[in-house]
Design an enzyme around this catalytic site. Structure first.
Site, mmCIF file in Angstrom:
data_model
loop_
_atom_site.group_PDB
_atom_site.id
_atom_site.type_symbol
_atom_site.label_atom_id
_atom_site.label_comp_id
_atom_site.label_asym_id
_atom_site.label_seq_id
_atom_site.Cartn_x
_atom_site.Cartn_y
_atom_site.Cartn_z
ATOM 1 N N ALA A 244 22.423 93.301 48.641
ATOM 2 C CA ALA A 244 22.876 91.633 49.035
ATOM 3 C C ALA A 244 24.342 92.164 47.895
ATOM 4 C CB ALA A 244 22.168 90.934 48.220
ATOM 5 N N HIS A 245 24.708 91.019 48.197
ATOM 6 C CA HIS A 245 26.733 90.677 47.324
ATOM 7 C C HIS A 245 26.236 91.043 46.279
ATOM 8 C CE1 HIS A 245 26.139 86.652 47.436
ATOM 9 N NE2 HIS A 245 25.137 86.687 46.437
ATOM 10 N N ASN A 246 27.472 91.476 45.893
ATOM 11 C CA ASN A 246 27.759 91.989 44.015
ATOM 12 C C ASN A 246 27.134 92.579 44.027
ATOM 13 O OD1 ASN A 246 28.761 88.989 44.535
ATOM 14 N ND2 ASN A 246 30.305 89.865 43.791
#
Length: 359
Positions: A244-246
């Site tokens: 997922a993001h980050n």
């Protein structure tokens, strides 16, 4: 079918010299392939890492074998190695010739005028390469790959068919991306209003993939909401994994199939995750953590921990728990019997206290 042979013929003596190992038997023995002990045919190279397979090696029609330094000599030429399996892998890298297209741009590929291709790059049929894309020397792009604008790809990368690489992604040297992977898609970010309506949070960050990373088939790595989703040097990711993001993944971490890593999680170096592991968001995983398959990680984990279960436990505690679980039904039956006996005793005591005359 391509006329390119799968294996490059080599003599036993030449192979031993390349591996830096000693050999026994006829040095001119020609090796034309490689196989397991159970499927070997004349001309194949095999290896023996487990002594229980020694009887199979004794009868093998293979051309030669890689065996341990103390292994009794079988009736075929051998190369002696401290670690036969490792040396067999090195031999495969030397003699196996996987299919590789010739350098050049296929006539059906669409290349933006501002894109820059290094020397000996291969771009396959139906690829679309966007504005300001830079692709390093000797990189191979197989058919039907879509590369959005402002992507940078290093040298000697291998990107298989149906991969999508979104804008602003940065990819290092010698990166391998298997078919169907999606790099840099929007992260899953929404803000709910009081009414329950979900408002999309713009995902304006990017993905950085460092050198020598491998990404499996149909794996997805989301762009950061604001900064960077980073896959560090030497990370190996299996098929059907969601990053997922980050998220930040440290060097040399290994992630098996169907694992999911939620947003803003930081993973240390040399972590190993079994299949179908799930990590919640905004946690930190220390270096060299080992996660058994199907582990559900609900909070941060210190370095070198070994965990299993969902929610996760120390792996020794998890094993003790699972040993106990089959006994729980019998323990419950015993508890209920004791409960009934205690109730009967309490009723008898109550009857006795009622029948005893007062002083």
């Amino acid at each position: 079918m391509s006329d390119q042979p799968r294996f490059k013929p080599i003599t036993l003596e030449e192979l031993a010299q390349h591996l830096g190992l000693a050999y026994e038997g006829q040095g001119e023995t020609l090796i034309r392939g490689a196989a397991s002990l159970t499927t070997a045919k004349p001309g194949d190279l095999v290896f023996l890492a487990d002594k229980k397979f020694r009887p199979i090696l004794q009868k093998s029609p293979a051309a030669a074998a890689i065996v341990a330094e103390d292994e009794p000599r079988p009736p075929l030429p051998v190369i002696r190695a401290p670690n036969p399996y490792f040396s067999f892998i090195q031999a495969l890298e030397l003699i196996y010739q996987p299919y590789r297209p010739q350098p050049g741009l296929h006539p059906t590929a669409i290349l933006h005028p501002t894109a820059k291709l290094g020397p000996d790059v291969s771009v396959g049929a139906g690829c679309v390469i966007g504005e300001n894309v830079v692709i390093g020397a000797k990189t191979i792009i197989f058919p039907l790959v879509s590369i959005y604008p402002n992507v940078t790809i290093g040298e000697e990368c291998l990107i298989h068919s149906l991969v999508t690489i979104r804008e602003d992604t940065q990819i290092g040297q010698r990166v391998l991306i298997q078919p169907g992977a999606v790099i840099g898609a929007d992260g899953f970010g929404f803000l709910q209003e009081e009414s329950g309506k979900s408002i999309r949070i713009p995902q304006v960050g990017r993905v950085v993939i460092e050198d020598d990373v491998e990404i499996g088939t149909n794996t997805t790595i989301d762009r950061a909401a604001l900064e960077v989703t980073r896959i560090s040097r030497g990370v190996k990711i299996d098929n059907l994994v969601q990053i997922a993001h980050n998220v930040t993944i440290g060097p040399d971490t290994i992630i098996a199939a169907q694992t999911g890593v939620a947003g803003s999680t930081k993973i240390g170096q040399r972590v190993i995750m079994g299949g179908q592991v799930g990590l919640t968001d905004h946690i930190e995983i220390g270096d060299e953590v080992l996660m058994a398959a199907k582990t559900g990680v609900t909070k941060s984990v210190p370095a070198r921990a070994k965990i299993a279960g969902s929610p996760h436990l120390n792996i020794m505690d998890w094993r003790k728990a699972w040993v106990s679980i089959p006994q729980l039904y019998d323990l419950l039956k015993k508890f209920r019997r004791l409960q009934r006996k205690v109730q009967e005793l309490e009723e008898k005591l109550a009857q006795l206290s009622q029948s005893t005359p007062d002083d």
